[in-house]
Write a protein that holds these residues in place. Sequence first.
Motif, short mmCIF file in Angstrom:
data_model
loop_
_atom_site.label_atom_id
_atom_site.label_comp_id
_atom_site.label_asym_id
_atom_site.label_seq_id
_atom_site.Cartn_x
_atom_site.Cartn_y
_atom_site.Cartn_z
N TYR A 31 0.82 -1.20 0.00
CA TYR A 31 0.00 0.00 0.00
C TYR A 31 0.86 1.26 0.00
O TYR A 31 2.02 1.24 0.37
N TYR A 32 0.27 2.36 -0.43
CA TYR A 32 0.97 3.64 -0.51
C TYR A 32 0.51 4.63 0.55
O TYR A 32 1.28 5.48 0.98
N THR A 33 -0.73 4.49 0.96
CA THR A 33 -1.33 5.48 1.85
C THR A 33 -2.05 4.78 2.99
O THR A 33 -2.67 3.74 2.78
N MET A 34 -1.95 5.34 4.17
CA MET A 34 -2.75 4.90 5.30
C MET A 34 -3.57 6.08 5.80
O MET A 34 -3.10 7.22 5.74
N GLY A 35 -4.76 5.79 6.26
CA GLY A 35 -5.62 6.88 6.67
C GLY A 35 -6.51 6.53 7.85
O GLY A 35 -6.69 5.36 8.19
N TRP A 36 -7.04 7.58 8.44
CA TRP A 36 -8.03 7.47 9.51
C TRP A 36 -9.36 8.01 9.00
O TRP A 36 -9.41 9.08 8.39
N GLU A 46 -16.51 9.10 7.30
CA GLU A 46 -15.91 10.30 6.73
C GLU A 46 -14.41 10.31 6.94
O GLU A 46 -13.88 9.77 7.92
N PHE A 47 -13.75 10.96 6.01
CA PHE A 47 -12.30 11.08 6.03
C PHE A 47 -11.86 11.99 7.17
O PHE A 47 -12.46 13.03 7.43
N VAL A 48 -10.77 11.58 7.85
CA VAL A 48 -10.20 12.40 8.92
C VAL A 48 -8.79 12.88 8.53
O VAL A 48 -8.52 14.07 8.50
N ALA A 49 -7.92 11.93 8.24
CA ALA A 49 -6.53 12.27 7.91
C ALA A 49 -5.89 11.10 7.20
O ALA A 49 -6.32 9.95 7.36
N ALA A 50 -4.85 11.39 6.43
CA ALA A 50 -4.11 10.33 5.74
C ALA A 50 -2.65 10.72 5.60
O ALA A 50 -2.30 11.91 5.70
N ILE A 51 -1.83 9.71 5.36
CA ILE A 51 -0.39 9.93 5.25
C ILE A 51 0.18 9.03 4.16
O ILE A 51 -0.22 7.87 4.03
N SER A 52 1.05 9.61 3.38
CA SER A 52 1.78 8.82 2.40
C SER A 52 2.82 7.99 3.14
O SER A 52 3.67 8.56 3.84
N TRP A 53 2.75 6.67 3.01
CA TRP A 53 3.56 5.82 3.87
C TRP A 53 5.06 6.00 3.66
O TRP A 53 5.84 6.04 4.60
N SER A 54 5.48 6.14 2.43
CA SER A 54 6.92 6.21 2.16
C SER A 54 7.47 7.62 2.34
O SER A 54 8.55 7.81 2.90
N VAL A 55 6.70 8.63 1.89
CA VAL A 55 7.20 10.00 1.91
C VAL A 55 6.83 10.71 3.19
O VAL A 55 7.59 11.55 3.68
N GLY A 56 5.67 10.38 3.74
CA GLY A 56 5.26 11.01 4.99
C GLY A 56 4.43 12.26 4.81
O GLY A 56 4.14 12.95 5.80
N SER A 57 4.03 12.58 3.60
CA SER A 57 3.18 13.75 3.41
C SER A 57 1.80 13.47 4.00
O SER A 57 1.30 12.34 3.94
N THR A 58 1.22 14.52 4.58
CA THR A 58 -0.03 14.36 5.31
C THR A 58 -1.11 15.29 4.77
O THR A 58 -0.81 16.34 4.18
N TYR A 59 -2.35 14.91 4.99
CA TYR A 59 -3.46 15.79 4.67
C TYR A 59 -4.63 15.45 5.58
O TYR A 59 -4.74 14.33 6.07
N TYR A 60 -5.46 16.49 5.81
CA TYR A 60 -6.49 16.43 6.83
C TYR A 60 -7.81 16.98 6.31
O TYR A 60 -7.85 17.80 5.40
N SER A 61 -8.86 16.55 6.96
CA SER A 61 -10.15 17.19 6.70
C SER A 61 -10.14 18.56 7.37
O SER A 61 -9.40 18.79 8.34
N ASP A 62 -10.94 19.45 6.88
CA ASP A 62 -10.99 20.79 7.43
C ASP A 62 -11.45 20.78 8.88
O ASP A 62 -11.05 21.64 9.68
N PHE A 68 -5.65 17.73 14.99
CA PHE A 68 -5.21 16.33 14.90
C PHE A 68 -3.90 16.26 14.13
O PHE A 68 -3.66 17.05 13.21
N THR A 69 -3.09 15.28 14.48
CA THR A 69 -1.83 15.04 13.77
C THR A 69 -1.70 13.55 13.48
O THR A 69 -1.76 12.73 14.41
N ILE A 70 -1.52 13.23 12.21
CA ILE A 70 -1.30 11.84 11.81
C ILE A 70 0.19 11.61 11.63
O ILE A 70 0.92 12.50 11.15
N SER A 71 0.66 10.46 12.05
CA SER A 71 2.07 10.12 11.90
C SER A 71 2.19 8.60 11.76
O SER A 71 1.22 7.87 11.98
N ARG A 72 3.38 8.16 11.40
CA ARG A 72 3.58 6.71 11.26
C ARG A 72 4.99 6.34 11.66
O ARG A 72 5.91 7.16 11.63
N ASP A 73 5.15 5.10 12.08
CA ASP A 73 6.44 4.52 12.38
C ASP A 73 6.63 3.38 11.38
O ASP A 73 6.01 2.33 11.52
N THR A 74 7.46 3.62 10.37
CA THR A 74 7.60 2.63 9.31
C THR A 74 8.33 1.37 9.78
O THR A 74 8.14 0.31 9.21
#
Length: 123
Positions: A31-36, A46-62, A68-74
């Motif tokens: 997979y490329y993206t993980m999300g909440w 409804e969408f809350v937040a997502a992160i690009s797994w390899s690059v770490g770019s994030t995006y959020y609902s308004d 909120f902050t999304i993060s990952r530990d690869t």
Amino acid sequence: QVQLVESGGGLVQAGDSLRLTCAASGRTYTYYTMGWFRQAPGKEREFVAAISWSVGSTYYSDSVKGRFTISRDTTENTLYLQMNSLKPEDTAVYYCGVSEYWNTRISNDFGSWGQGTQVTVST
């Protein structure tokens, strides 16, 4: 196949914080993206937040941006959602999912949903 297990939900008061965790196992390299996402009673997921797994770019609902902050530990294949300044309208079951698409916030693009974790924010 990817297996996801969410944890960390609970009952808190408005203004409190919680950190949700999503542990991933199985074919996590696919997979490329993980999300909440979240789903309140009687409402659609409804969408809350997502992160690009390899690059770490994030995006959020308004509705959660800035709180909120999304993060990952690869290395641990773990996804997090730090939720601050919680509001009663954040009350929902929170789910994590994985996607083979880049930068998507569409629920149907995600799969392998976990069982969800309940977040309840009281006034």
